[in-house]
Design a protein around this motif. Sequence first.
Motif, PDB file in Angstrom:
ATOM      1  N   LYS A   1       4.395  -1.695  10.570  1.00 20.67           N
ATOM      2  CA  LYS A   1       4.397  -1.517   9.118  1.00 20.67           C
ATOM      3  C   LYS A   1       3.054  -0.958   8.668  1.00 20.67           C
ATOM      4  O   LYS A   1       2.038  -1.096   9.356  1.00 20.67           O
ATOM      5  CB  LYS A   1       4.664  -2.852   8.433  1.00 20.67           C
ATOM      6  CG  LYS A   1       6.046  -3.408   8.714  1.00 20.67           C
ATOM      7  CD  LYS A   1       6.228  -4.744   8.034  1.00 20.67           C
ATOM      8  CE  LYS A   1       7.611  -5.298   8.314  1.00 20.67           C
ATOM      9  NZ  LYS A   1       7.815  -6.591   7.648  1.00 20.67           N
ATOM     10  N   ALA A   2       3.041  -0.352   7.512  1.00 22.47           N
ATOM     11  CA  ALA A   2       1.818   0.235   6.962  1.00 22.47           C
ATOM     12  C   ALA A   2       0.789  -0.847   6.656  1.00 22.47           C
ATOM     13  O   ALA A   2       1.147  -1.928   6.174  1.00 22.47           O
ATOM     14  CB  ALA A   2       2.141   1.014   5.690  1.00 22.47           C
TER      15      ALA A   2
ATOM     16  N   THR B   1       0.831  -1.196   0.000  1.00 22.45           N
ATOM     17  CA  THR B   1       0.000   0.000   0.000  1.00 22.45           C
ATOM     18  C   THR B   1       0.865   1.245   0.000  1.00 22.45           C
ATOM     19  O   THR B   1       1.975   1.229   0.500  1.00 22.45           O
ATOM     20  CB  THR B   1      -0.952   0.003   1.218  1.00 22.45           C
ATOM     21  OG1 THR B   1      -1.782   1.150   1.138  1.00 22.45           O
ATOM     22  CG2 THR B   1      -0.198   0.055   2.532  1.00 22.45           C
ATOM     23  N   SER B   2       0.335   2.300  -0.571  1.00 23.48           N
ATOM     24  CA  SER B   2       1.056   3.567  -0.526  1.00 23.48           C
ATOM     25  C   SER B   2       0.240   4.603   0.244  1.00 23.48           C
ATOM     26  O   SER B   2       0.437   5.788   0.100  1.00 23.48           O
ATOM     27  CB  SER B   2       1.336   4.067  -1.944  1.00 23.48           C
ATOM     28  OG  SER B   2       0.106   4.293  -2.599  1.00 23.48           O
ATOM     29  N   THR B   3      -0.707   4.110   1.039  1.00 20.31           N
ATOM     30  CA  THR B   3      -1.561   4.984   1.823  1.00 20.31           C
ATOM     31  C   THR B   3      -0.719   5.807   2.791  1.00 20.31           C
ATOM     32  O   THR B   3       0.173   5.288   3.447  1.00 20.31           O
ATOM     33  CB  THR B   3      -2.578   4.145   2.630  1.00 20.31           C
ATOM     34  OG1 THR B   3      -3.290   3.324   1.743  1.00 20.31           O
ATOM     35  CG2 THR B   3      -3.516   5.026   3.411  1.00 20.31           C
ATOM     36  N   ARG B   4      -1.039   7.086   2.863  1.00 19.05           N
ATOM     37  CA  ARG B   4      -0.342   7.959   3.804  1.00 19.05           C
ATOM     38  C   ARG B   4      -0.850   7.655   5.214  1.00 19.05           C
ATOM     39  O   ARG B   4      -2.050   7.619   5.467  1.00 19.05           O
ATOM     40  CB  ARG B   4      -0.603   9.403   3.445  1.00 19.05           C
ATOM     41  CG  ARG B   4       0.173  10.315   4.351  1.00 19.05           C
ATOM     42  CD  ARG B   4      -0.002  11.723   3.972  1.00 19.05           C
ATOM     43  NE  ARG B   4       0.648  12.493   5.021  1.00 19.05           N
ATOM     44  CZ  ARG B   4       1.097  13.692   4.867  1.00 19.05           C
ATOM     45  NH1 ARG B   4       0.966  14.297   3.718  1.00 19.05           N
ATOM     46  NH2 ARG B   4       1.663  14.324   5.851  1.00 19.05           N
ATOM     47  N   LEU B   5       0.070   7.446   6.112  1.00 15.57           N
ATOM     48  CA  LEU B   5      -0.286   7.100   7.483  1.00 15.57           C
ATOM     49  C   LEU B   5      -0.484   8.348   8.315  1.00 15.57           C
ATOM     50  O   LEU B   5       0.136   9.375   8.080  1.00 15.57           O
ATOM     51  CB  LEU B   5       0.815   6.239   8.103  1.00 15.57           C
ATOM     52  CG  LEU B   5       1.052   4.899   7.427  1.00 15.57           C
ATOM     53  CD1 LEU B   5       2.240   4.205   8.057  1.00 15.57           C
ATOM     54  CD2 LEU B   5      -0.181   4.026   7.507  1.00 15.57           C
TER      55      LEU B   5
ATOM     56  N   TRP C   1       2.335  -6.794   7.926  1.00 16.84           N
ATOM     57  CA  TRP C   1       2.025  -5.655   8.785  1.00 16.84           C
ATOM     58  C   TRP C   1       1.246  -6.071  10.025  1.00 16.84           C
ATOM     59  O   TRP C   1       1.465  -5.515  11.103  1.00 16.84           O
ATOM     60  CB  TRP C   1       1.306  -4.550   8.007  1.00 16.84           C
ATOM     61  CG  TRP C   1      -0.184  -4.728   7.886  1.00 16.84           C
ATOM     62  CD1 TRP C   1      -0.855  -5.374   6.907  1.00 16.84           C
ATOM     63  CD2 TRP C   1      -1.162  -4.241   8.807  1.00 16.84           C
ATOM     64  NE1 TRP C   1      -2.203  -5.321   7.155  1.00 16.84           N
ATOM     65  CE2 TRP C   1      -2.414  -4.628   8.311  1.00 16.84           C
ATOM     66  CE3 TRP C   1      -1.102  -3.517   9.985  1.00 16.84           C
ATOM     67  CZ2 TRP C   1      -3.605  -4.322   8.964  1.00 16.84           C
ATOM     68  CZ3 TRP C   1      -2.286  -3.206  10.646  1.00 16.84           C
ATOM     69  CH2 TRP C   1      -3.513  -3.609  10.123  1.00 16.84           C
TER      70      TRP C   1
ATOM     71  N   TRP D   1       0.412   7.027  13.704  1.00  7.82           N
ATOM     72  CA  TRP D   1       0.787   5.644  13.392  1.00  7.82           C
ATOM     73  C   TRP D   1       2.180   5.376  13.963  1.00  7.82           C
ATOM     74  O   TRP D   1       3.132   6.108  13.692  1.00  7.82           O
ATOM     75  CB  TRP D   1       0.781   5.411  11.887  1.00  7.82           C
ATOM     76  CG  TRP D   1       0.861   3.955  11.560  1.00  7.82           C
ATOM     77  CD1 TRP D   1       1.986   3.258  11.256  1.00  7.82           C
ATOM     78  CD2 TRP D   1      -0.217   3.021  11.547  1.00  7.82           C
ATOM     79  NE1 TRP D   1       1.678   1.943  11.041  1.00  7.82           N
ATOM     80  CE2 TRP D   1       0.330   1.770  11.220  1.00  7.82           C
ATOM     81  CE3 TRP D   1      -1.584   3.132  11.790  1.00  7.82           C
ATOM     82  CZ2 TRP D   1      -0.460   0.618  11.119  1.00  7.82           C
ATOM     83  CZ3 TRP D   1      -2.368   1.990  11.686  1.00  7.82           C
ATOM     84  CH2 TRP D   1      -1.796   0.753  11.352  1.00  7.82           C
TER      85      TRP D   1
ATOM     86  N   SER E   1       0.841  -3.724   3.811  1.00  2.97           N
ATOM     87  CA  SER E   1       2.186  -4.149   3.448  1.00  2.97           C
ATOM     88  C   SER E   1       2.441  -5.558   3.992  1.00  2.97           C
ATOM     89  O   SER E   1       1.719  -6.056   4.857  1.00  2.97           O
ATOM     90  CB  SER E   1       3.232  -3.162   3.964  1.00  2.97           C
ATOM     91  OG  SER E   1       3.247  -3.146   5.373  1.00  2.97           O
TER      92      SER E   1
END
Length: 122
Positions: free
Chosen positions: A17-18, A4-8, A24, A12, A21
């Motif tokens: 891990k995001a 994922t490239s979601t902004r955390l 995670w 967080w 991913s």
Amino acid sequence: MSLTSTRLSPDWPCQVKAPGSYDWERSAAKWLRELVPARYASYPAFIRHPVLLGRHAQIQVEHEMRVARTALQTARADLPRAGLREGVIEHTIKLYAAEVTQLQHIARSVRAVTQALADAGR
């Protein structure tokens, strides 16, 4: 599982891990286990269901915040009776205030991680 490239969120924890991913959920469970007493972290239900572990971690952190707030609110009255010098008392008050702030951040982090785990389980 896809990455994922979601902004955390700023809450967080860097140790987790995001979401989405690789591995995670394992990093989330590991981080949550560090927030609860060891005997709870080893309970099979918490191992199998990280959302339960997250719920317990939230309760644990909330309890710690109550303790730190009580210690902060009573320090000025109680600590002089214990024979502590003013400098020690002031340092202790700052310590408790910093701890409350840190615990508030941890509580937000626990909520974010637990919500992500719940969303992943749906």
